[in-house]
Motif scaffolding. Sequence first.
Motif, short mmCIF file in Angstrom:
data_model
loop_
_atom_site.label_atom_id
_atom_site.label_comp_id
_atom_site.label_asym_id
_atom_site.label_seq_id
_atom_site.Cartn_x
_atom_site.Cartn_y
_atom_site.Cartn_z
N ASP A 95 27.69 40.76 27.75
CA ASP A 95 27.84 39.58 26.91
C ASP A 95 26.61 38.71 27.06
O ASP A 95 26.27 38.27 28.17
N VAL A 96 25.93 38.44 25.95
CA VAL A 96 24.67 37.70 25.96
C VAL A 96 24.92 36.31 25.41
O VAL A 96 25.47 36.17 24.30
N PRO A 97 24.55 35.23 26.13
CA PRO A 97 24.66 33.89 25.55
C PRO A 97 23.63 33.70 24.44
O PRO A 97 22.44 33.94 24.64
N VAL A 98 24.11 33.28 23.29
CA VAL A 98 23.25 33.10 22.11
C VAL A 98 23.37 31.66 21.63
O VAL A 98 24.48 31.12 21.53
N ARG A 99 22.23 31.04 21.35
CA ARG A 99 22.20 29.69 20.79
C ARG A 99 22.16 29.78 19.28
O ARG A 99 21.21 30.32 18.69
N PHE A 100 23.23 29.28 18.63
CA PHE A 100 23.35 29.32 17.18
C PHE A 100 23.06 27.94 16.59
O PHE A 100 23.47 26.92 17.13
N GLY A 101 22.38 27.95 15.44
CA GLY A 101 22.30 26.78 14.59
C GLY A 101 23.12 27.04 13.35
O GLY A 101 22.86 28.02 12.63
N ARG A 113 25.57 19.98 10.17
CA ARG A 113 24.87 20.90 11.06
C ARG A 113 25.42 20.74 12.49
O ARG A 113 25.80 19.65 12.91
N VAL A 114 25.40 21.84 13.27
CA VAL A 114 25.81 21.80 14.66
C VAL A 114 25.11 22.92 15.41
O VAL A 114 24.82 23.98 14.83
N GLY A 115 24.80 22.68 16.66
CA GLY A 115 24.22 23.71 17.52
C GLY A 115 25.20 24.08 18.62
O GLY A 115 25.75 23.20 19.30
N ILE A 116 25.47 25.37 18.80
CA ILE A 116 26.42 25.82 19.80
C ILE A 116 25.82 26.99 20.57
O ILE A 116 24.88 27.64 20.12
N THR A 117 26.35 27.24 21.75
CA THR A 117 25.99 28.41 22.54
C THR A 117 27.25 29.22 22.80
O THR A 117 28.25 28.67 23.27
N GLN A 118 27.22 30.50 22.47
CA GLN A 118 28.41 31.35 22.57
C GLN A 118 28.00 32.74 23.05
O GLN A 118 26.94 33.25 22.68
N ASP A 119 28.84 33.34 23.88
CA ASP A 119 28.59 34.69 24.37
C ASP A 119 28.94 35.70 23.28
O ASP A 119 30.02 35.68 22.70
N ILE A 120 28.00 36.63 23.04
CA ILE A 120 28.18 37.68 22.05
C ILE A 120 27.96 39.02 22.73
O ILE A 120 26.99 39.21 23.45
N ASN A 121 28.88 39.95 22.50
CA ASN A 121 28.73 41.28 23.06
C ASN A 121 27.53 41.98 22.45
O ASN A 121 27.25 41.84 21.25
N LEU A 122 26.80 42.76 23.26
CA LEU A 122 25.60 43.44 22.77
C LEU A 122 25.91 44.36 21.59
O LEU A 122 25.08 44.51 20.67
N VAL A 123 27.10 44.94 21.58
CA VAL A 123 27.46 45.84 20.49
C VAL A 123 27.59 45.07 19.17
O VAL A 123 27.23 45.57 18.10
N ASP A 124 28.10 43.85 19.23
CA ASP A 124 28.32 43.04 18.02
C ASP A 124 27.11 42.22 17.62
O ASP A 124 27.11 41.62 16.53
N LEU A 125 26.10 42.15 18.47
CA LEU A 125 24.97 41.25 18.20
C LEU A 125 24.28 41.54 16.86
O LEU A 125 23.89 40.59 16.16
N PRO A 126 24.08 42.80 16.44
CA PRO A 126 23.40 43.04 15.15
C PRO A 126 24.14 42.47 13.96
O PRO A 126 23.54 42.27 12.89
N GLU A 127 25.45 42.20 14.10
CA GLU A 127 26.21 41.67 12.96
C GLU A 127 25.88 40.20 12.69
O GLU A 127 26.19 39.70 11.61
N TYR A 128 25.30 39.52 13.66
CA TYR A 128 25.00 38.09 13.49
C TYR A 128 23.51 37.94 13.16
O TYR A 128 22.64 38.26 13.98
N ARG A 129 23.25 37.46 11.96
CA ARG A 129 21.88 37.32 11.47
C ARG A 129 21.81 36.06 10.61
O ARG A 129 22.84 35.58 10.11
N PRO A 130 20.64 35.50 10.46
CA PRO A 130 20.51 34.29 9.64
C PRO A 130 21.03 34.51 8.21
O PRO A 130 20.93 35.60 7.65
N ARG A 131 21.64 33.46 7.68
CA ARG A 131 22.21 33.38 6.33
C ARG A 131 23.57 34.05 6.23
O ARG A 131 24.21 33.99 5.17
N ARG A 132 24.07 34.67 7.33
CA ARG A 132 25.38 35.29 7.25
C ARG A 132 26.46 34.21 7.30
O ARG A 132 26.32 33.21 8.01
N ILE A 133 27.55 34.43 6.56
CA ILE A 133 28.68 33.51 6.54
C ILE A 133 29.70 33.97 7.59
O ILE A 133 30.10 35.14 7.60
#
Length: 362
Positions: A95-101, A113-133
Motif C-alpha cells: 500500500d503506497v501513500p499517495v497525495r491527491f489533488g 478543491r481539496v488535498g488528501i493523502t490516501q493509501d493505494i494498493n500497488l495493483v490498483d495504482l494504474p487506475e488512478y490518473r489525472p482527469r479521472r472521475i
Amino acid sequence: MTITTGPPPKANTPVALARGFLTGGVIGTSLTAFVAGCVIESVPLCVAGVGLPVVHSLLLFLTGAPRRAREAAVPMRTALAMIESLRAVGGESSDVPVRFGLTVAPDDAPAFRVGITQDINLVDLPEYRPRRIVVVQYPQDRPWRAKIVHRPTTDWRDRAAAAGVDSAPLSTMVSKPSGGCVVGFVGLLGLLLGTAGVLLLFRADLFDRDTTARQPAAGPSVSSTSSTTVVSSASGTVALGPGQSFLDKGELRRAVDSLTKGRTTDQALTVVVRERLLSVVFAPTGTEALRFDPGSLPYERFPALVEEARTSLGVRSPQSWQITAERLTGSVTVRVGVTGTEGAASLEANGDGEVVRRTPAH
C-alpha cells in the motif's frame, strides 16, 4: 466560490488555549523532571517525568470522547470528484501513500478543491490518473477529510463513468483550520513555566557546587554559619553556606536531627550527603519499601570514609565526593564515591561504618 458546510471550527477557543497551555506545561515539566532526576540520581523524579505524559495523554483521550462521538454522528456526504493531480509520497509495502489533488462536485453545493493523502494498493495504482472521475465521501462539516471510495455502489459507479466534472478554482481549496499563533504562544508559555517550576523546586540539588568563599588578603577570615532547610512529607534538604562542610564535627548529625524531628524512626529510603548539601528521601505512608532510621547511621565515621576514598582508590586529584546511604537489601549500605581527572572510584561500608568493598579508579 467557497462551499458552505456550517460554521468553521474555532481554533482559539478557551478550551483550545487551555489544552495548548497544559500540553506545553506537561512537555516542559516531564522532560525537565526526567533530566533532573538523572542528574541528581532521583528515581521518583525520573518516574514522574515518564509517567506525567502518559497520564496527560489518557486525560486528553477521555475528555475528547464527547467530541469524537459528535464527529462520528455527523452524516457522510457522497460526491463525484475529479483527480487534478497525484503523487506518491513514500512507502515500501504493497500500500503506497499517495497525495491527491481533487475537485469535489457535490450535488447540492458548489465544487471545491481539496488535498488528501490516501493509501493505494500497488495493483490498483494504474487506475488512478489525472482527469479521472472517482467517488469520494466526507463528513459534511469537515470536507478536508474526504476519502476516495475504492468500491462504490453500482449507481455511483455508473454516474462516475458517465459524468464530467470541471476543475474548481484554486481559491476554493479547503483545509483543516490551523491552531493559530495564539495557541502556539500559550503552548510555549506553558513549556517554559513547567521547565522553570522544576528547576526552581530542585535548584539546590542541581546547582550546588563545592566553592570556597574568597576573602581579602589583608583582612581576617570570616566563616558563615548560615544554612537553608526545606522539609516536606516526601523529602528534606539542608544546604550549608560557604565555608561550611558536613564533614565538620557534629554538623551532619545536627542537620539530620532537624529533618527528622517529630517523625517516627525507620522512615528514610535514601540519605545523600555532599560537601554542603544533605538530602533525605522519606518513605510514603503505607509503602512496603525497605527503609531505615537515618539517625542510626555512623556519621562519626563519614569523615574517615571520605578521606580513605579520596586517598586510597587511585584518584590523585579528587574534585568531588558523595555519600549515599540506602537499604536496597536486608541491611543498610553506605557508599562513598569520589571523582577526579583519573575517573571515578567508590567504596562501600556497612551500617557500622566498616569498609566491605573497594572499587578503585580505572
